[in-house]
Design a protein around this motif. Sequence first.
Motif, short mmCIF file in Angstrom:
data_model
loop_
_atom_site.label_atom_id
_atom_site.label_comp_id
_atom_site.label_asym_id
_atom_site.label_seq_id
_atom_site.Cartn_x
_atom_site.Cartn_y
_atom_site.Cartn_z
N ASN A 1 -1.33 7.84 12.63
CA ASN A 1 -2.19 6.98 11.81
C ASN A 1 -1.77 7.12 10.35
O ASN A 1 -1.36 8.19 9.93
N SER A 2 -1.91 6.03 9.60
CA SER A 2 -1.55 6.16 8.19
C SER A 2 -2.80 6.20 7.33
O SER A 2 -3.84 5.65 7.69
N ARG A 3 -2.70 6.93 6.24
CA ARG A 3 -3.81 6.99 5.27
C ARG A 3 -3.22 6.89 3.88
O ARG A 3 -2.01 7.06 3.70
N TYR A 4 -4.10 6.61 2.92
CA TYR A 4 -3.63 6.41 1.56
C TYR A 4 -3.01 7.68 0.98
O TYR A 4 -3.45 8.78 1.25
N LYS B 1 0.86 -1.20 0.00
CA LYS B 1 0.00 0.00 0.00
C LYS B 1 0.89 1.24 0.00
O LYS B 1 1.95 1.22 0.60
N SER B 2 0.42 2.31 -0.65
CA SER B 2 1.13 3.60 -0.55
C SER B 2 0.42 4.43 0.49
O SER B 2 -0.75 4.79 0.31
N THR B 3 1.10 4.72 1.57
CA THR B 3 0.46 5.46 2.66
C THR B 3 1.32 6.61 3.15
O THR B 3 2.53 6.61 2.94
N ILE B 4 0.65 7.53 3.82
CA ILE B 4 1.31 8.69 4.43
C ILE B 4 0.96 8.63 5.91
O ILE B 4 -0.21 8.37 6.24
N ARG B 5 1.93 8.84 6.77
CA ARG B 5 1.63 8.83 8.21
C ARG B 5 1.29 10.25 8.66
O ARG B 5 2.02 11.19 8.33
N ASP B 6 0.17 10.42 9.36
CA ASP B 6 -0.21 11.78 9.76
C ASP B 6 0.34 12.11 11.14
O ASP B 6 1.06 11.32 11.76
#
Length: 361
Positions: free
Chosen positions: A253-256, A244-249
């Motif tokens: 928490n990670s989101r797409y 998955k390609s995710t960004i950590r906020d």
Amino acid sequence: MKKIGILTSGGDCAGLNAAIRAITLRAIQKYGWEVYGIHQGTHGLMRRPVDVLKLDLSFCSEALLRQGGTVLGTTNKGDPFAYPFPDGTLKDISEDLIEGYHLLKLDALIGIGGDGSQAILRRLAQQGGLNLVTIPKTIDDDLSHTEHSIGFMTAVNVATEALDRLQPTAASHDRVMILEVMGRDAGHIALTAGIAGGADIILTPEIPYKMETIAQKIKTLQERGRNFSLVVVSEAVRTESGEKSTIRDETGNSRYGGISHYLANRITELTGAETRFTILGHVQRGGQPISQDRVLASAFGVHAVDLIANEKFDRMVAWQNRSVVDVPIREAIEGYQAVDPNGTLVKTARGLGICFGDEEF
Ligand code: F6P
């Protein structure tokens, strides 16, 4: 004389205010009820005094119909059954919310939300005897039993306009332009906007792709004299190796986010083409609702109030076969609406020569 509450929960989207307006107009004009808007989703029920705004006809101006976001505020954090406290602990605060509903002496609650919010509201309703009706909203359009949820069509319009703007600049620079759109695990925005915006390649989480097939499509277009290509990709599409390609906020928490960057690099490696990517992000959620979302939200709002008048609870309003209907909330949230790889829109796209990266074109 009844007292009803309205709350918006989960991510915002265009058309929420049109639904709030429709509920308020119907409840006051037809039935003479009192209407309370609850601030920030379930958070408003948690606060003391309960955080609400009494809604009247003067609140229902035409401006509300046109306005993006939600005037009541919303939240997609803080499951009341496992509510995070500053010391890191999780506590069940569901009884506080139920108490909030009873303190307001509400006869019914209309919850406007996606599947996650509706599941939480239903659990609260069952535990505390709340009379609940829900309205589906999500740009992801992944709720089952309704052809569309509020917000989806505006998001598609925004993504289509982005493609309209990317095409001339792609053609001017001989580039492959990649547009990454939202949708969580469903590819509806990519598929629909891809057709409307003239994409050459559409990648959705439901249809596995091969990089070689994508590269072949771009080369074929080049051989035919096309100097640019347009690619639309859903945020949840994975890398070739399934990551998955995710960004950590900021909260950890990670989101797409970011699959378009990966694809751009791989396309350049395989084709030599110059690539650029655009991550459209929350632009898809804000802004004015387009007419279809205003109409859908208005139909949903009126029907939700009529359900309460008929004492029909635990129902979600839905759009089926050009009509507003209602279905059990449980059925709606237990199902899931993904892109159907054999459905009309995928067939249409293939018929136009659009490549999904999975087979010959
Ligand atoms: O569910 C709506 C949605 O916009 C998704 O398409 C997206 O993945 C997510 O919410 C973004 O969430 P947030 O607003 O928390 O960044």
